[in-house]
Design a protein around this motif. Sequence first.
Motif, PDB file in Angstrom:
ATOM      1  N   ALA A 220      14.300 -97.970  78.023  1.00 41.30           N
ATOM      2  CA  ALA A 220      15.557 -97.916  77.282  1.00 41.30           C
ATOM      3  C   ALA A 220      16.634 -97.194  78.068  1.00 41.30           C
ATOM      4  O   ALA A 220      17.812 -97.283  77.738  1.00 41.30           O
ATOM      5  N   PHE A 221      16.245 -96.481  79.113  1.00 40.04           N
ATOM      6  CA  PHE A 221      17.168 -95.681  79.908  1.00 40.04           C
ATOM      7  C   PHE A 221      17.480 -96.365  81.242  1.00 40.04           C
ATOM      8  O   PHE A 221      16.913 -97.402  81.572  1.00 40.04           O
ATOM      9  N   HIS A 222      18.409 -95.748  81.990  1.00 38.52           N
ATOM     10  CA  HIS A 222      18.935 -96.318  83.235  1.00 38.52           C
ATOM     11  C   HIS A 222      18.447 -95.521  84.446  1.00 38.52           C
ATOM     12  O   HIS A 222      19.122 -94.587  84.885  1.00 38.52           O
ATOM     13  N   PRO A 223      17.316 -95.864  85.053  1.00 42.29           N
ATOM     14  CA  PRO A 223      16.844 -95.100  86.207  1.00 42.29           C
ATOM     15  C   PRO A 223      17.677 -95.323  87.465  1.00 42.29           C
ATOM     16  O   PRO A 223      17.622 -94.520  88.397  1.00 42.29           O
ATOM     17  N   GLU A 224      18.468 -96.385  87.475  1.00 44.47           N
ATOM     18  CA  GLU A 224      19.233 -96.712  88.679  1.00 44.47           C
ATOM     19  C   GLU A 224      20.401 -95.762  88.919  1.00 44.47           C
ATOM     20  O   GLU A 224      21.006 -95.783  90.001  1.00 44.47           O
ATOM     21  N   VAL A 225      20.732 -94.921  87.930  1.00 46.06           N
ATOM     22  CA  VAL A 225      21.869 -94.011  88.093  1.00 46.06           C
ATOM     23  C   VAL A 225      21.423 -92.556  88.276  1.00 46.06           C
ATOM     24  O   VAL A 225      22.266 -91.661  88.318  1.00 46.06           O
ATOM     25  N   THR A 226      20.126 -92.313  88.399  1.00 41.33           N
ATOM     26  CA  THR A 226      19.619 -90.936  88.406  1.00 41.33           C
ATOM     27  C   THR A 226      19.420 -90.362  89.804  1.00 41.33           C
ATOM     28  O   THR A 226      19.333 -89.143  89.955  1.00 41.33           O
ATOM     29  N   GLY A 227      19.292 -91.208  90.818  1.00 37.68           N
ATOM     30  CA  GLY A 227      18.908 -90.728  92.134  1.00 37.68           C
ATOM     31  C   GLY A 227      17.413 -90.494  92.261  1.00 37.68           C
ATOM     32  O   GLY A 227      16.933 -90.055  93.312  1.00 37.68           O
ATOM     33  N   ASP A 228      16.652 -90.786  91.224  1.00 37.72           N
ATOM     34  CA  ASP A 228      15.196 -90.645  91.213  1.00 37.72           C
ATOM     35  C   ASP A 228      14.601 -92.048  91.172  1.00 37.72           C
ATOM     36  O   ASP A 228      14.737 -92.758  90.178  1.00 37.72           O
ATOM     37  N   ASP A 229      13.965 -92.451  92.267  1.00 37.93           N
ATOM     38  CA  ASP A 229      13.494 -93.834  92.416  1.00 37.93           C
ATOM     39  C   ASP A 229      12.071 -94.063  91.914  1.00 37.93           C
ATOM     40  O   ASP A 229      11.494 -95.122  92.157  1.00 37.93           O
ATOM     41  N   ARG A 230      11.502 -93.120  91.186  1.00 34.93           N
ATOM     42  CA  ARG A 230      10.092 -93.242  90.831  1.00 34.93           C
ATOM     43  C   ARG A 230       9.805 -94.413  89.903  1.00 34.93           C
ATOM     44  O   ARG A 230       8.739 -95.025  89.986  1.00 34.93           O
ATOM     45  N   VAL A 231      10.723 -94.766  89.008  1.00 30.32           N
ATOM     46  CA  VAL A 231      10.490 -95.928  88.145  1.00 30.32           C
ATOM     47  C   VAL A 231      10.489 -97.204  88.988  1.00 30.32           C
ATOM     48  O   VAL A 231       9.653 -98.091  88.786  1.00 30.32           O
ATOM     49  N   HIS A 232      11.407 -97.293  89.927  1.00 29.49           N
ATOM     50  CA  HIS A 232      11.444 -98.474  90.788  1.00 29.49           C
ATOM     51  C   HIS A 232      10.217 -98.530  91.704  1.00 29.49           C
ATOM     52  O   HIS A 232       9.691 -99.610  91.976  1.00 29.49           O
ATOM     53  N   ARG A 233       9.753 -97.367  92.145  1.00 30.93           N
ATOM     54  CA  ARG A 233       8.530 -97.348  92.954  1.00 30.93           C
ATOM     55  C   ARG A 233       7.331 -97.784  92.117  1.00 30.93           C
ATOM     56  O   ARG A 233       6.421 -98.463  92.626  1.00 30.93           O
ATOM     57  N   LEU A 234       7.320 -97.400  90.851  1.00 37.22           N
ATOM     58  CA  LEU A 234       6.250 -97.866  89.955  1.00 37.22           C
ATOM     59  C   LEU A 234       6.286 -99.381  89.858  1.00 37.22           C
ATOM     60  O   LEU A 234       5.239-100.041  89.927  1.00 37.22           O
TER      61      LEU A 234
END
Length: 208
Positions: free
Chosen positions: A187-201
């Motif tokens: 539900a949240f936006h990981p692309e704006v956080t500077g934390d790539d862990r969701v994309h790495r997952l």
Amino acid sequence: MTSRPTIGVLALQGDVREHAACLERAGARAVPVRRPTELPGLDGLVVPGGESTTIDRLSRLFGLHGPIRAAIAGGLPVYGSCAGMIQLADRILDGHPEQQTFGGIDMTVRRNAFGRQVDSFEADLEMRGLEDGGRAYPGVFIRAPRVESVGRDVEVLATVPGDRTGGTSGGVGTPVAVRQGALLATAFHPEVTGDDRVHRLFVAMVTG
């Protein structure tokens, strides 16, 4: 599959470039997807945030809706954030009367349930499946959807307190990150956080 998978980013609306940058840093080759002919050969697909009714309308206008549904049914890994979560839900509440989703995740989602743009907030999340899972993930919620219910095959990866959303979770927490098979949604936006862990997952889901 090569060690560097090719992951498409649905480029109809939303944070396309931001997701592409996160995917590149996570070890994937990111490509924009605007036409059905650009789907074959992809190892995965990201449906970014934006306005779900607009993404739905444009996907049908450009002939992408049916091919994406077919790709999901065929096992293509797909990640959806915010509006992308709505698009991956089998059922939506408070949608436009003619709104359709790509589906694939056995869940019911309510659009804009966290409030308007001015109600945006950040929350430290304990999210399962991430590298360095002992470190909280900085969830950024912008006109975010709320997961009302999930089926038995859906794994809940992260929640926020029910009082944050006005939900009826009875203190258990409202799901804000879920996974079902090859499908991932937040539900949240990981692309704006500077934390790539969701994309790495997600890249790990694609390559695994």
